[in-house]
Design a protein around this motif. Structure first.
Motif, PDB file in Angstrom:
ATOM      1  N   SER A  78       0.756  -1.266   0.000  1.00 38.84           N
ATOM      2  CA  SER A  78       0.000   0.000   0.000  1.00 38.84           C
ATOM      3  C   SER A  78       0.784   1.311   0.000  1.00 38.84           C
ATOM      4  N   PRO A  79       2.080   1.342   0.375  1.00 39.39           N
ATOM      5  CA  PRO A  79       2.706   2.667   0.528  1.00 39.39           C
ATOM      6  C   PRO A  79       2.686   3.558  -0.719  1.00 39.39           C
ATOM      7  N   ALA A  80       2.609   2.990  -1.918  1.00 38.44           N
ATOM      8  CA  ALA A  80       2.551   3.832  -3.117  1.00 38.44           C
ATOM      9  C   ALA A  80       1.190   4.504  -3.271  1.00 38.44           C
ATOM     10  N   SER A  81       0.194   4.067  -2.506  1.00 42.40           N
ATOM     11  CA  SER A  81      -1.177   4.552  -2.706  1.00 42.40           C
ATOM     12  C   SER A  81      -1.299   6.052  -2.469  1.00 42.40           C
ATOM     13  N   ALA A  82      -0.807   6.515  -1.313  1.00 43.27           N
ATOM     14  CA  ALA A  82      -0.934   7.944  -0.980  1.00 43.27           C
ATOM     15  C   ALA A  82      -0.214   8.804  -2.029  1.00 43.27           C
ATOM     16  N   ILE A  83       0.941   8.345  -2.475  1.00 41.27           N
ATOM     17  CA  ILE A  83       1.744   9.114  -3.440  1.00 41.27           C
ATOM     18  C   ILE A  83       1.035   9.166  -4.803  1.00 41.27           C
ATOM     19  N   LEU A  84       0.519   8.006  -5.207  1.00 42.50           N
ATOM     20  CA  LEU A  84      -0.179   7.938  -6.497  1.00 42.50           C
ATOM     21  C   LEU A  84      -1.484   8.751  -6.453  1.00 42.50           C
ATOM     22  N   ALA A  85      -2.154   8.723  -5.313  1.00 37.94           N
ATOM     23  CA  ALA A  85      -3.396   9.494  -5.158  1.00 37.94           C
ATOM     24  C   ALA A  85      -3.091  10.987  -5.249  1.00 37.94           C
ATOM     25  N   GLU A  86      -2.014  11.377  -4.616  1.00 37.14           N
ATOM     26  CA  GLU A  86      -1.585  12.778  -4.643  1.00 37.14           C
ATOM     27  C   GLU A  86      -1.283  13.218  -6.078  1.00 37.14           C
ATOM     28  N   ALA A  87      -0.609  12.329  -6.824  1.00 38.84           N
ATOM     29  CA  ALA A  87      -0.186  12.672  -8.189  1.00 38.84           C
ATOM     30  C   ALA A  87      -1.349  12.682  -9.183  1.00 38.84           C
ATOM     31  N   THR A  88      -2.388  11.869  -8.920  1.00 43.57           N
ATOM     32  CA  THR A  88      -3.426  11.689  -9.943  1.00 43.57           C
ATOM     33  C   THR A  88      -4.794  12.218  -9.510  1.00 43.57           C
ATOM     34  N   GLY A  89      -4.967  12.462  -8.214  1.00 46.61           N
ATOM     35  CA  GLY A  89      -6.282  12.836  -7.706  1.00 46.61           C
ATOM     36  C   GLY A  89      -7.216  11.651  -7.546  1.00 46.61           C
ATOM     37  N   ALA A  90      -6.690  10.436  -7.682  1.00 44.36           N
ATOM     38  CA  ALA A  90      -7.532   9.237  -7.545  1.00 44.36           C
ATOM     39  C   ALA A  90      -8.034   9.087  -6.111  1.00 44.36           C
ATOM     40  N   ASP A  91      -9.209   8.470  -5.973  1.00 44.72           N
ATOM     41  CA  ASP A  91      -9.749   8.139  -4.651  1.00 44.72           C
ATOM     42  C   ASP A  91      -9.186   6.800  -4.198  1.00 44.72           C
ATOM     43  N   GLN A  92      -8.907   6.714  -2.899  1.00 47.28           N
ATOM     44  CA  GLN A  92      -8.353   5.480  -2.351  1.00 47.28           C
ATOM     45  C   GLN A  92      -9.431   4.677  -1.617  1.00 47.28           C
ATOM     46  N   TYR A  93      -9.422   3.360  -1.849  1.00 49.63           N
ATOM     47  CA  TYR A  93     -10.398   2.445  -1.255  1.00 49.63           C
ATOM     48  C   TYR A  93      -9.669   1.336  -0.502  1.00 49.63           C
ATOM     49  N   GLY A  94     -10.212   0.951   0.634  1.00 46.85           N
ATOM     50  CA  GLY A  94      -9.629  -0.154   1.397  1.00 46.85           C
ATOM     51  C   GLY A  94     -10.108  -0.063   2.827  1.00 46.85           C
ATOM     52  N   ARG A  95      -9.314  -0.644   3.729  1.00 41.62           N
ATOM     53  CA  ARG A  95      -9.656  -0.572   5.154  1.00 41.62           C
ATOM     54  C   ARG A  95      -8.492   0.039   5.924  1.00 41.62           C
TER      55      ARG A  95
END
Ligand SMILES: [Zn+2]
Length: 276
Positions: A78-95
């Protein structure tokens, strides 16, 4: 099909896999990142925070990345998630990440998924299946069109996963495997290793393998009661290299806790014995 870092592999129309360059003893060839969709892209398990991998995900996406789904919050998923979300504006899903070691606290989902939640785009729909065991916040994702189950570390190809208490639970793990038996799954897309084409056989094998290990633990406790988990490892994992004893001890402890939950074993001062 090959598991090669930096290459994109199409598994079905709109279902692609990109291998992260993080091979190791724990990750096998590396972490599999899955890309779903052709027009608007969902990324499942963006992996470790390696700039090279995050760049590759964006390069290969071929469309705007709108959604990021995470199976669980271990450091290779998961650690790339926050960075990728920041770069793309994507919404993050999970627990949410639980407290404790080996948890990526940088993961803060915009949407917390519950068991059986369905997420639909115009191109595909995904169902979240809560599968605690390897990690308490673990989700598998069922691609409902292809009947592919994306399994993170619940099921990987090439080895069994470590169940590390207290966040890991062998009782939960076996129940989460058992649940997959009744589902219609065409193939398993694991977090590590190649696609598994015979899901039901793989699930049965895993359940049997764990239960066999557990009967070995019962036999070892009969033979050597009042042992610590450390002392039981060589008796139970004689097929495992001593280098891996420390890891094996986590799973062994998880089995002992399950035996305790079933009132079959008990522990005092770190020493285990069978009940009755
Ligand atoms: Zn994991």
């Amino acid at each position: 099909m090959s598991l090669e870092g930096g290459k994109i592999t199409e598994l079905a129309p709109g279902v692609r896999r990109l291998l992260a360059p993080n091979p190791s003893m724990m990750t096998g060839p590396g972490t599999n990142t899955y890309l779903l969709g052709n027009k608007e892209i969902a990324v499942i398990d963006p992996g470790p925070a390696l700039p090279k991998h995050i760049d590759a995900i964006q390069e290969f996406a071929g469309g705007p990345i709108k959604w990021i789904f995470v199976t669980h919050t271990h450091p290779d998923h998961s650690p790339a998630s926050a960075i990728l979300a920041e770069a793309t504006g994507a919404d993050q899903y999970g627990r949410m990440p639980p407290q404790g070691r080996h948890q990526d606290q940088s993961f803060a989902p915009d949407h917390i998924l519950a068991d059986c939640d369905v997420f639909e785009t115009g191109e595909f729909s995904l169902q979240a299946i809560h599968t605690p065991g390897h990690a308490s916040n673990h989700l598998c994702y069922l691609h409902q069109g292809e009947h592919f189950l994306i399994t993170g570390d619940h099921i990987i190809n090439g080895s069994t996963v470590v169940i590390d208490p207290p966040d890991g639970s062998m009782g939960d793990y076996l129940r989460s495997l058992e649940r997959l038996r009744s589902m219609s799954i065409a193939a398993i897309l694991p977090g590590h290793g190649e696609v598994i084409d015979d899901p039901q056989e793989a699930v049965d094998w895993l359940i049997n393998h764990r239960l066999q290990r557990e009967s070995k633990i019962v036999a070892a406790l009969e033979q050597q009661p009042d042992s610590t988990s450390r002392e039981l490892v060589p008796l139970v994992y004689e097929d495992v290299h001593p280098k891996l004893y420390e890891l094996a001890e986590h799973s062994l402890l998880a089995h002992l806790i399950r035996l305790e939950e079933e009132s079959l074993a008990t522990m005092e001062n770190g020493r285990w014995r069978l009940v009755g």
